[in-house]
Design a protein around this motif. Structure first.
Motif, short mmCIF file in Angstrom:
data_model
loop_
_atom_site.label_atom_id
_atom_site.label_comp_id
_atom_site.label_asym_id
_atom_site.label_seq_id
_atom_site.Cartn_x
_atom_site.Cartn_y
_atom_site.Cartn_z
N LEU A 172 7.96 13.69 -0.38
CA LEU A 172 6.72 13.08 -0.53
C LEU A 172 5.56 13.84 0.23
O LEU A 172 4.32 13.58 0.46
N GLY A 173 6.09 14.63 1.34
CA GLY A 173 5.28 15.15 2.21
C GLY A 173 4.73 14.52 3.51
O GLY A 173 3.74 14.91 4.31
N TYR A 174 5.81 13.62 4.14
CA TYR A 174 5.26 13.07 5.39
C TYR A 174 6.66 12.68 6.02
O TYR A 174 7.80 12.52 5.36
N THR A 175 6.60 12.21 7.21
CA THR A 175 7.83 12.00 8.03
C THR A 175 8.03 10.27 8.03
O THR A 175 7.18 9.51 7.92
N ALA A 176 9.13 9.66 7.60
CA ALA A 176 9.29 8.31 7.19
C ALA A 176 10.48 8.06 7.63
O ALA A 176 11.55 8.58 7.59
N VAL A 177 10.80 6.48 7.59
CA VAL A 177 12.21 5.98 7.33
C VAL A 177 12.25 5.32 6.10
O VAL A 177 11.24 5.02 5.45
N VAL A 178 13.51 5.10 5.53
CA VAL A 178 13.61 4.41 4.42
C VAL A 178 14.70 3.18 4.59
O VAL A 178 15.55 3.35 5.27
N SER A 179 14.09 2.12 3.73
CA SER A 179 15.06 1.01 3.97
C SER A 179 15.58 0.62 2.63
O SER A 179 14.92 0.82 1.41
N GLN A 180 16.38 -0.21 2.35
CA GLN A 180 16.98 -0.82 0.99
C GLN A 180 16.43 -2.09 0.77
O GLN A 180 16.93 -2.97 1.75
N ILE A 181 15.75 -2.68 -0.22
CA ILE A 181 15.38 -3.91 -0.44
C ILE A 181 15.72 -4.36 -1.80
O ILE A 181 15.50 -3.61 -2.71
N CYS A 183 14.71 -7.64 -4.76
CA CYS A 183 13.86 -8.77 -4.66
C CYS A 183 14.13 -9.47 -5.90
O CYS A 183 14.80 -8.81 -6.80
N ASP A 184 13.67 -10.57 -6.23
CA ASP A 184 13.76 -11.31 -7.48
C ASP A 184 12.44 -11.24 -8.45
O ASP A 184 11.69 -10.53 -8.00
N SER A 185 12.52 -12.03 -9.67
CA SER A 185 11.34 -11.64 -10.48
C SER A 185 10.15 -12.53 -9.87
O SER A 185 9.03 -12.32 -10.55
N ASP A 186 10.20 -13.37 -8.87
CA ASP A 186 8.96 -14.02 -8.32
C ASP A 186 8.77 -13.05 -7.02
O ASP A 186 7.78 -13.78 -6.17
N GLY A 187 9.16 -12.29 -6.61
CA GLY A 187 8.82 -11.31 -5.46
C GLY A 187 9.32 -11.94 -4.23
O GLY A 187 8.99 -11.70 -2.92
N ASN A 188 10.43 -12.68 -4.25
CA ASN A 188 11.13 -13.15 -3.07
C ASN A 188 12.13 -12.12 -2.68
O ASN A 188 12.68 -11.43 -3.69
N ILE A 189 12.12 -11.59 -1.30
CA ILE A 189 13.06 -10.73 -1.03
C ILE A 189 14.52 -11.25 -0.72
O ILE A 189 14.71 -12.19 -0.25
N LEU A 190 15.46 -10.67 -1.80
CA LEU A 190 16.78 -11.45 -1.49
C LEU A 190 17.82 -10.65 -0.42
O LEU A 190 18.70 -11.10 0.02
N CYS A 191 17.53 -9.20 -0.24
CA CYS A 191 18.16 -8.49 0.60
C CYS A 191 17.36 -7.32 1.45
O CYS A 191 16.79 -6.81 0.41
N VAL A 192 17.63 -7.19 2.54
CA VAL A 192 17.14 -5.80 3.20
C VAL A 192 17.78 -5.49 4.12
O VAL A 192 18.64 -6.03 5.05
N GLU A 193 18.38 -4.21 4.06
CA GLU A 193 19.36 -3.52 4.90
C GLU A 193 19.20 -2.13 5.14
O GLU A 193 18.37 -1.59 4.31
N LYS A 194 19.69 -1.68 6.32
CA LYS A 194 19.74 -0.16 6.55
C LYS A 194 18.15 0.27 7.05
O LYS A 194 17.13 -0.25 6.54
N CYS A 195 18.09 1.31 7.83
CA CYS A 195 17.02 1.92 8.14
C CYS A 195 17.58 3.62 8.41
O CYS A 195 17.97 3.59 9.33
#
Length: 371
Positions: A172-181, A183-195
């Motif tokens: 998309l044209g910029y320097t970045a890191v990417v993580s894996q997330i 979530c559920d239907s209420d917007g609670n984050i259930l898992c976050v891992e990797k960078c």
């Protein structure tokens, strides 16, 4: 999974002073409006966060030193909220900008470690059934345990380090890191891992992640995760139909887009509250643990804020960055395609009634967030 505190922070542990429980709190010096402006969180939420961090830090740091835990928390959460440290807050706390890197790294590692308590994936049959039922109520797709995405977070990379620079550069044209997330239907984050560096595709993230391996090996049973076009359709990852050819497939894609939109609304909410995620600063490929800690820490704080019903910030113009899509050269198995078709045939082939079409509400998220 939680990253351990970096070894370099051992030298900074002498900064910490665990105050007596009845000692005045730094938060008492600010009214509620000022607290929300500084930290994008309410007083009860802030006090809970500070107490939780205090308990964790007692296990890793000595007592009777220079700064209180409340001070360390204020510096870090202010940085998360605005992406920079407020000079006026530092002056009030008797600190300078030179103190901030060590404090932020230490507290980020501590909050990141709290993910084992505040960012949890449904594992019991009851928990899985509740999450799947709530998602079904929103979009009409049954047996879904969460919504999967790998968002990009901007970073700065030295252009003189050419090898690193190229790997961080996203499509998309910029320097970045990417993580894996997830979530559920209420917007609670259930898992976050990797960078990982920004050139890593979403499918690569999933295939190499702990959660990806567990899900694909059937650890959670016959459930799906909803995912976008960057992922390959599998027996447990449910993507949209690329070229829908009939009404059931169109209706399935609409339901799929509806629930996937909640992930982007969640990420938008996360990035508005914690502006540090809009620019994580300088990064090196060989040292991404601190960036991972900040991303994970913000996810922990996001879930805590939701528990305390902290208001979302007004919708702004900040974009949410999707991950890199796969090359499309990998073929999807017939078994995986048949599994998706079975869902379409079972749920979306029947004529619509006035109560169908996946109508539902997301009680704990702002409606304007769901695009």
């Amino acid at each position: 999974m939680a990253y351990p505190l970096p070894m370099m922070l051992v030298a900074y542990e002498a900064l910490i002073d665990f105050e007596d429980e009845e000692a005045p709190s730094c938060f008492d010096d600010f009214d509620d409006e000022s607290l929300f402006s500084l930290f994008h969180l309410t007083r009860p939420c802030l006090m809970f966060i500070a107490d939780s961090i205090r308990v964790r830090m007692k296990n890793v740091s000595p007592k009777n030193n220079q700064f209180s835990v409340d001070t360390l928390v204020m510096v870090t959460l202010n940085y998360y909220a605005h992406g920079i440290s407020s000079a006026s807050l530092l002056t009030k706390l008797g600190l300078s900008h030179t103190h901030c890197p060590a404090i932020i790294s230490l507290v980020s590692g501590t909050i990141s470690g709290m993910a084992d308590k505040f960012v949890t994936f449904p594992e019991t049959e009851e928990a899985k059934a509740i999450v799947a039922s709530n998602i079904n109520a929103v979009c009409g797709i049954p047996s879904v345990l969460g919504i999967l995405a790998s968002p990009h977070f901007r970073v700065r990379v030295s252009p003189y380090e050419k090898d690193d620079y190229r790997t961080f550069f996203s499509p998309l044209g910029y320097t970045a890191v990417v993580s894996q997330i997830i979530c559920d239907s209420d917007g609670n984050i259930l898992c976050v891992e990797k960078c990982e560096v920004g050139s890593t595709s979403e499918q690569e993230m999933w295939a190499s992640s702990f959660k990806g391996k567990e899900v694909e090996e059937g650890f959670y049973g016959p459930y799906w995760l909803i995912a976008g076009k960057g992922y390959l359709q599998s027996k447990h990852v449910l993507t949209s139909v690329t070229d829908p050819s009939n009404d059931p497939e169109v209706r399935f894609n609409e339901a799929h887009a509806k629930i996937l939109g909640i992930m982007w609304a969640t990420l938008s909410c996360l990035m508005r509250r914690f502006k540090v995620l809009q620019q994580l600063g300088f990064a090196k490929k060989s040292c991404l643990d601190q960036k991972a800690n900040i991303i994970r820490a913000c996810c922990v704080l996001h879930n805590i804020a939701k528990k305390f019903s902290v208001p979302s910030l007004p919708v702004g113009s900040e974009p949410v960055y999707p991950g890199k899509q796969h090359s499309g050269t990998v073929e999807v198995s017939d078994e995986a395609l048949s599994a998706r078709q079975a869902v379409i045939n079972k749920v979306f082939s029947a004529p619509l009634s006035s109560n169908e079409n996946g109508e539902g509400s997301v009680s704990s998220m702002d409606k304007e967030d769901v695009k």
